[in-house]
Design an enzyme around this catalytic site. Structure first.
Site, PDB file in Angstrom:
ATOM      1  CG  ASP A   8      21.958  18.937   3.116  1.00  0.00           C
ATOM      2  OD1 ASP A   8      21.892  18.285   2.075  1.00  0.00           O
ATOM      3  OD2 ASP A   8      23.039  19.164   3.713  1.00  0.00           O
ATOM      4  CG  LEU A   9      21.902  12.740   5.453  1.00  0.00           C
ATOM      5  CD1 LEU A   9      21.105  12.562   6.741  1.00  0.00           C
ATOM      6  CD2 LEU A   9      21.755  11.480   4.591  1.00  0.00           C
ATOM      7  CB  THR A  16      28.502  11.558   5.543  1.00  0.00           C
ATOM      8  OG1 THR A  16      27.657  12.577   5.038  1.00  0.00           O
ATOM      9  CG2 THR A  16      27.681  10.568   6.334  1.00  0.00           C
ATOM     10  CE  LYS A  44      32.330  19.821   4.192  1.00  0.00           C
ATOM     11  NZ  LYS A  44      32.598  20.601   5.386  1.00  0.00           N
ATOM     12  CB  ALA A 114      23.002  15.862  -3.279  1.00  0.00           C
ATOM     13  CE  LYS A 144      20.299  19.529  -1.812  1.00  0.00           C
ATOM     14  NZ  LYS A 144      20.839  19.158  -0.489  1.00  0.00           N
ATOM     15  CG  ASP A 169      26.087  21.326   4.824  1.00  0.00           C
ATOM     16  OD1 ASP A 169      25.195  20.851   4.094  1.00  0.00           O
ATOM     17  OD2 ASP A 169      27.266  20.932   4.799  1.00  0.00           O
TER      18      ASP A 169
HETATM   19  P1  B16 Z   1      26.468  10.060  -2.680  1.00  0.00           P
HETATM   20  P2  B16 Z   1      23.831  16.210   1.109  1.00  0.00           P
HETATM   21  C1  B16 Z   1      25.753  15.204  -0.451  1.00  0.00           C
HETATM   22  O1  B16 Z   1      24.881  15.049   0.641  1.00  0.00           O
HETATM   23  C2  B16 Z   1      27.167  15.414   0.072  1.00  0.00           C
HETATM   24  O2  B16 Z   1      27.259  16.651   0.743  1.00  0.00           O
HETATM   25  C3  B16 Z   1      28.125  15.416  -1.088  1.00  0.00           C
HETATM   26  O3  B16 Z   1      29.440  15.585  -0.631  1.00  0.00           O
HETATM   27  C4  B16 Z   1      27.984  14.110  -1.871  1.00  0.00           C
HETATM   28  O4  B16 Z   1      28.845  14.092  -3.002  1.00  0.00           O
HETATM   29  C5  B16 Z   1      26.521  13.954  -2.327  1.00  0.00           C
HETATM   30  O5  B16 Z   1      25.675  13.985  -1.197  1.00  0.00           O
HETATM   31  C6  B16 Z   1      26.290  12.670  -3.094  1.00  0.00           C
HETATM   32  O6  B16 Z   1      26.458  11.587  -2.216  1.00  0.00           O
HETATM   33  O7  B16 Z   1      27.761   9.779  -3.356  1.00  0.00           O
HETATM   34  O8  B16 Z   1      26.269   9.308  -1.385  1.00  0.00           O
HETATM   35  O9  B16 Z   1      25.287   9.868  -3.616  1.00  0.00           O
HETATM   36  O10 B16 Z   1      24.653  17.290   1.729  1.00  0.00           O
HETATM   37  O11 B16 Z   1      23.043  16.673  -0.095  1.00  0.00           O
HETATM   38  O12 B16 Z   1      22.966  15.476   2.107  1.00  0.00           O
HETATM   39 MG    MG Z   2      24.912  19.051   3.007  1.00  0.00          MG
END
Ligand code: B16
Ligand code: MG
Length: 217
Positions: A8-9, A16, A44, A114, A144, A169
């Site tokens: 995951d990122l 972020t 998150k 995501a 997810k 996480d």
């Molecule tokens: P975006 P992950 C997720 O990243 C974040 O945890 C979540 O807070 C965010 O809304 C989602 O990505 C979408 O992000 O608006 O940049 O497309 O934890 O899945 O790496």
């Molecule tokens: Mg995450």
């Protein structure tokens, strides 16, 4: 045996969440209601669209699809501006070392995030080349806890799900890994993350050797 690690990122490789919070809070301020860091915890690992729905629920606001799309776009513009300054200094402790050591051991590495901004973030951090495959929010239709993002990652690195270990996480991500038939390392607070095979506070608290052992036993 081919082995794969899927990461995951946000919350695993980079924090972020603080920038997401600033941008969502700015939107809530504009709409005239309070949005706290505790509220932000609910966002998150959740997709952008779903995050906005949760935010609007908190504010007790109902909007049309067009209005929602406009607000999600506005929030993303602010967010992208905020992450524009990311550098390799923002990589969470231990993450880059772990990725490099895993690659040295011929483990295939995939991203399962995501975020639709994931490719941009990895490029900013200067670690995009460490990934054999990147699956981000633009490539999945189900968020997810659906396992789609991880199953696509496994497919792209040509490793069967049972030979993949996910690092996540968010609770929804841990559930996604399990539903996909993959073992999972929870990154964060052991008391809050349920269902991981092992939970550690950060990527600097696990070695590649431990991760391989977890995958094989
Ligand atoms: P975006 P992950 C997720 O990243 C974040 O945890 C979540 O807070 C965010 O809304 C989602 O990505 C979408 O992000 O608006 O940049 O497309 O934890 O899945 O790496
Ligand atoms: Mg995450």
């Amino acid at each position: 045996m081919n082995r794969g690690f899927i990461f995951d990122l946000d919350g695993v490789i980079v924090d972020t969440a603080k920038f997401h919070f600033i941008a969502w809070k700015r939107l809530a301020d504009q709409l005239g209601f309070e949005f706290t860091e505790e509220d932000n915890e609910r966002l998150k690992g959740v997709s952008r669209t779903r995050s906005l729905e949760i935010l609007l629920e908190i504010g007790g606001i109902e909007l049309s699809e067009d209005e929602k799309q406009h607000l999600a776009q506005q929030k993303n513009e602010w967010y992208v501006e905020l992450i524009g300054g990311l550098t390799s200094n923002d990589i969470l402790p231990g993450a880059e070392k772990f990725l490099k050591e895993a690659a040295d051991q011929s483990i295939k590495i995939a991203l399962g995030s995501a975020s639709k901004n994931a490719p941009y973030i990895l490029e900013k951090l200067g670690i995009d080349r460490l990934f054999d495959a990147q699956i981000d929010g633009t490539q999945v239709s189900k968020a997810k806890p659906d396992p789609e993002v991880f199953l696509k990652g496994a497919e792209k690195i040509h490793v069967s799900p049972q030979n993949c270990l996910v690092f996540e996480d968010a609770q929804a991500g841990i559930e996604a890994a399990r539903r996909g038939g993959m073992k999972c390392v929870g990154i964060g607070n052991n008391a809050l993350l349920k269902g991981a095979d092992l939970t550690v506070p950060g990527m600097d608290k696990i070695t590649v050797k431990q991760a391989i052992e977890l995958l094989e036993n």
